[in-house]
Design a protein around this motif. Structure first.
Motif, mmCIF file in Angstrom:
data_model
loop_
_atom_site.group_PDB
_atom_site.id
_atom_site.type_symbol
_atom_site.label_atom_id
_atom_site.label_comp_id
_atom_site.label_asym_id
_atom_site.label_seq_id
_atom_site.Cartn_x
_atom_site.Cartn_y
_atom_site.Cartn_z
ATOM 1 N N ILE A 1 0.838 -1.192 0.000
ATOM 2 C CA ILE A 1 0.000 0.000 0.000
ATOM 3 C C ILE A 1 0.877 1.248 0.000
ATOM 4 C CG2 ILE A 1 -1.972 -1.109 1.113
ATOM 5 C CD1 ILE A 1 -1.106 0.082 3.759
ATOM 6 N N GLY A 2 0.380 2.280 -0.670
ATOM 7 C CA GLY A 2 1.104 3.539 -0.729
ATOM 8 C C GLY A 2 0.140 4.698 -0.587
ATOM 9 N N LEU A 3 0.578 5.750 0.103
ATOM 10 C CA LEU A 3 -0.265 6.935 0.255
ATOM 11 C C LEU A 3 0.568 8.136 0.678
ATOM 12 C CD1 LEU A 3 -0.469 7.202 3.553
ATOM 13 C CD2 LEU A 3 -2.367 5.623 3.314
ATOM 14 N N SER B 1 4.230 0.752 2.224
ATOM 15 C CA SER B 1 4.327 -0.245 3.286
ATOM 16 C C SER B 1 3.633 -1.525 2.841
ATOM 17 C CB SER B 1 3.715 0.286 4.589
ATOM 18 O OG SER B 1 4.066 -0.565 5.677
ATOM 19 N N VAL B 2 3.515 -2.463 3.757
ATOM 20 C CA VAL B 2 2.909 -3.751 3.476
ATOM 21 C C VAL B 2 1.992 -4.139 4.633
ATOM 22 C CG1 VAL B 2 4.914 -4.945 4.449
ATOM 23 C CG2 VAL B 2 3.385 -6.178 2.888
ATOM 24 N N VAL B 3 0.837 -4.702 4.306
ATOM 25 C CA VAL B 3 -0.035 -5.300 5.315
ATOM 26 C C VAL B 3 -0.202 -6.765 4.949
ATOM 27 C CG1 VAL B 3 -1.264 -3.202 5.967
ATOM 28 C CG2 VAL B 3 -2.109 -4.546 4.038
ATOM 29 N N TYR B 4 -0.404 -7.619 5.947
ATOM 30 C CA TYR B 4 -0.413 -9.056 5.691
ATOM 31 C C TYR B 4 -1.227 -9.778 6.760
ATOM 32 C CZ TYR B 4 3.385 -8.170 8.961
ATOM 33 O OH TYR B 4 4.126 -7.704 10.009
ATOM 34 N N GLU B 5 -1.676 -10.956 6.380
ATOM 35 C CA GLU B 5 -2.416 -11.824 7.294
ATOM 36 C C GLU B 5 -2.723 -13.116 6.539
ATOM 37 O OE1 GLU B 5 -3.175 -13.374 9.988
ATOM 38 O OE2 GLU B 5 -3.072 -11.407 10.993
ATOM 39 N N ARG B 6 -3.378 -14.045 7.195
ATOM 40 C CA ARG B 6 -3.751 -15.298 6.529
ATOM 41 C C ARG B 6 -4.672 -15.009 5.348
ATOM 42 N NH1 ARG B 6 0.034 -18.461 9.005
ATOM 43 N NH2 ARG B 6 0.124 -17.847 11.206
ATOM 44 N N PRO B 7 -4.636 -15.875 4.299
ATOM 45 C CA PRO B 7 -5.534 -15.668 3.158
ATOM 46 C C PRO B 7 -6.977 -15.491 3.610
ATOM 47 C CG PRO B 7 -3.964 -17.404 2.678
ATOM 48 C CD PRO B 7 -3.772 -17.056 4.131
ATOM 49 N N GLY B 8 -7.650 -14.525 3.017
ATOM 50 C CA GLY B 8 -8.997 -14.189 3.426
ATOM 51 C C GLY B 8 -9.060 -12.869 4.164
ATOM 52 N N ILE C 1 -2.945 0.420 -4.024
ATOM 53 C CA ILE C 1 -2.812 -0.954 -3.534
ATOM 54 C C ILE C 1 -2.261 -1.824 -4.653
ATOM 55 C CG2 ILE C 1 -4.045 -2.991 -2.690
ATOM 56 C CD1 ILE C 1 -6.108 -1.118 -1.463
ATOM 57 N N LEU C 2 -1.297 -2.670 -4.316
ATOM 58 C CA LEU C 2 -0.762 -3.640 -5.258
ATOM 59 C C LEU C 2 -0.895 -5.031 -4.660
ATOM 60 C CD1 LEU C 2 0.909 -4.353 -7.852
ATOM 61 C CD2 LEU C 2 2.942 -4.178 -6.390
ATOM 62 N N ALA C 3 -1.610 -5.902 -5.361
ATOM 63 C CA ALA C 3 -1.676 -7.320 -5.000
ATOM 64 C C ALA C 3 -0.744 -8.054 -5.953
ATOM 65 C CB ALA C 3 -3.106 -7.843 -5.129
ATOM 66 N N ILE C 4 0.212 -8.792 -5.400
ATOM 67 C CA ILE C 4 1.204 -9.459 -6.248
ATOM 68 C C ILE C 4 1.382 -10.902 -5.801
ATOM 69 C CG2 ILE C 4 3.110 -8.600 -4.818
ATOM 70 C CD1 ILE C 4 4.736 -8.400 -7.506
ATOM 71 N N GLU C 5 1.428 -11.802 -6.767
ATOM 72 C CA GLU C 5 1.601 -13.234 -6.506
ATOM 73 C C GLU C 5 2.886 -13.661 -7.195
ATOM 74 O OE1 GLU C 5 -1.875 -16.207 -6.158
ATOM 75 O OE2 GLU C 5 -1.160 -16.422 -8.217
ATOM 76 N N HIS D 1 2.310 10.038 -5.735
ATOM 77 C CA HIS D 1 1.016 10.681 -5.478
ATOM 78 C C HIS D 1 0.829 11.859 -6.427
ATOM 79 C CE1 HIS D 1 -1.986 13.207 -3.390
ATOM 80 N NE2 HIS D 1 -2.419 12.054 -2.882
ATOM 81 N N HIS D 2 -0.400 11.995 -6.918
ATOM 82 C CA HIS D 2 -0.771 13.122 -7.781
ATOM 83 C C HIS D 2 -1.904 13.880 -7.117
ATOM 84 C CE1 HIS D 2 -2.628 15.213 -11.262
ATOM 85 N NE2 HIS D 2 -1.368 15.301 -11.668
ATOM 86 N N LEU D 3 -1.845 15.199 -7.192
ATOM 87 C CA LEU D 3 -2.814 16.043 -6.501
ATOM 88 C C LEU D 3 -4.251 15.687 -6.843
ATOM 89 C CD1 LEU D 3 -3.402 18.481 -4.669
ATOM 90 C CD2 LEU D 3 -3.211 19.940 -6.708
ATOM 91 N N GLU D 4 -4.530 15.417 -8.100
ATOM 92 C CA GLU D 4 -5.899 15.122 -8.530
ATOM 93 C C GLU D 4 -6.167 13.632 -8.664
ATOM 94 O OE1 GLU D 4 -6.420 17.284 -12.133
ATOM 95 O OE2 GLU D 4 -6.378 19.257 -11.159
ATOM 96 N N HIS D 5 -5.194 12.880 -9.125
ATOM 97 C CA HIS D 5 -5.400 11.453 -9.390
ATOM 98 C C HIS D 5 -5.129 10.573 -8.179
ATOM 99 C CE1 HIS D 5 -5.713 11.444 -13.981
ATOM 100 N NE2 HIS D 5 -5.687 12.718 -13.607
ATOM 101 N N GLY D 6 -4.480 11.112 -7.159
ATOM 102 C CA GLY D 6 -4.290 10.371 -5.915
ATOM 103 C C GLY D 6 -3.062 9.488 -5.895
ATOM 104 N N ALA D 7 -3.081 8.509 -4.974
ATOM 105 C CA ALA D 7 -1.914 7.659 -4.707
ATOM 106 C C ALA D 7 -1.846 6.471 -5.653
ATOM 107 C CB ALA D 7 -1.959 7.169 -3.261
ATOM 108 N N ASP D 8 -0.634 5.962 -5.822
ATOM 109 C CA ASP D 8 -0.393 4.811 -6.679
ATOM 110 C C ASP D 8 0.743 3.992 -6.089
ATOM 111 O OD1 ASP D 8 -0.709 3.485 -9.491
ATOM 112 O OD2 ASP D 8 1.437 3.849 -9.320
ATOM 113 N N ALA D 9 0.637 2.673 -6.158
ATOM 114 C CA ALA D 9 1.702 1.777 -5.681
ATOM 115 C C ALA D 9 2.063 0.806 -6.795
ATOM 116 C CB ALA D 9 1.245 1.012 -4.439
#
Length: 296
Positions: free
Chosen positions: A53-55, A65-72, A106-110, A187-195
């Motif tokens: 996640i980025g902001l 940063s990164v957030v994590y937990e069991r699948p689900g 948000i980036l989901a990566i496998e 981050h872009h003022l109008e388009h917001g955050a990107d990761a």
């Protein structure tokens, strides 16, 4: 049903596309962007064990940063709502930026399948165990430069107190030199955050000095969301993860885009560093490097 959005590029993205002589290609590929999540994408997101996640925080600083937990721990509530039942540590600069109304990338990566999906949206709710996001842009990226890894499980680790600094020390420089993967938020003022994800052979992130990183921009989807944002806003957040030892390195800085013909380079001036030994208790086994990685 997919809801067609077609990305509307901002001035910075268009500038980079034109300098790279890829404006027409960027226009075509913008059609992959949607604002909702279909079933196949929902299943992909919900089986992940972590999200990048980025902001931008209240001080205007961009972090990853990164957030994590069991699948689900990630649930697609409906076609435009994602619920995440995990939070970063309170000492993480991302934590204070998780506020209703803020944009988030948000980036989901496998790694095992070399698949990744980007979700940009607005935080609509934050509670004691997680947060909810209303999606605005949803799209998959190609498998280029993703090194394959197999998730082995969660490690029991003793998390040390974060080490804060403004210059890279010897151990941090070594971690960067050995890295084949990192994540970048803008981050872009109008388009917001990107990761987003970046990958290459170890050494692809060059350390010019303890406060300067040089990174060549490899060919991607031609949209140049990251570089376009940097043209408009120099604030940058980098995240390096040690997939074996379980350490975490976050860097905030200011970046400029330099050109050599149509090739691009990110020059990042380091401003703040947060390093947590034991801050990433997920264990991965390395598989193979991407066949797309350029030789150094």
């Amino acid at each position: 049903m997919w809801v067609l959005l077609m990305m509307k590029y901002h001035r910075g993205e268009i500038e980079v596309q034109e300098k790279a002589c890829l404006r027409e290609e960027a226009s075509r590929v913008s059609k992959i962007v949607r604002e909702n999540i279909v079933d196949v994408a929902a299943r992909f997101i919900e089986k992940q064990v972590m999200l990048i996640i980025g902001l931008q925080d209240d001080n205007g600083l961009v972090w990853t940063s990164v957030v994590y937990e069991r699948p689900g721990f990630v649930k697609v509530v409906d076609s435009q709502t994602i619920s995440v039942r995990a939070l970063p540590q309170p000492s993480d600069p991302i934590f204070a930026g998780l506020k209703t109304g803020n944009t988030i990338g948000i980036l989901a990566i496998e790694f095992e399948t070399r698949k990744r999906m980007r979700v940009n949206g607005i935080i609509t709710k934050v509670h004691g165990t997680g947060f909810t996001v209303d999606t605005r842009e949803v799209y998959s990226n190609c498998p280029k430069f993703i090194q394959s890894r197999t998730f082995l499980g969660f490690q029991t680790m003793k998390r040390q107190e974060p080490k804060l600094a403004t210059h890279l020390d010897k151990d941090q420089k070594e971690m960067i030199r050995e890295a084949d993967t990192f994540f970048i938020a803008t981050h872009h003022l109008e388009h917001g955050a990107d990761a987003s994800h970046r990958g290459g052979l170890p050494g692809f992130v060059h350390i010019a000095d303890p406060q300067t990183l040089l990174i060549k921009d490899y060919p991607g989807n031609h949209m140049f969301n990251t570089l376009g944002n940097l043209v408009e806003n120099k604030q940058t957040g980098l995240l390096f993860l040690d997939f074996e030892a379980g350490n975490l390195l976050q860097i905030n800085g200011e970046s400029t885009v330099h050109w050599e013909g149509t090739e691009r380079f990110i020059h990042l001036n380091v401003k703040q560093i947060r390093n947590v030994i034991g801050g990433f208790p997920l264990e991965w086994e390395f598989g193979s490097y991407s066949s797309f990685n350029p030789l150094l």
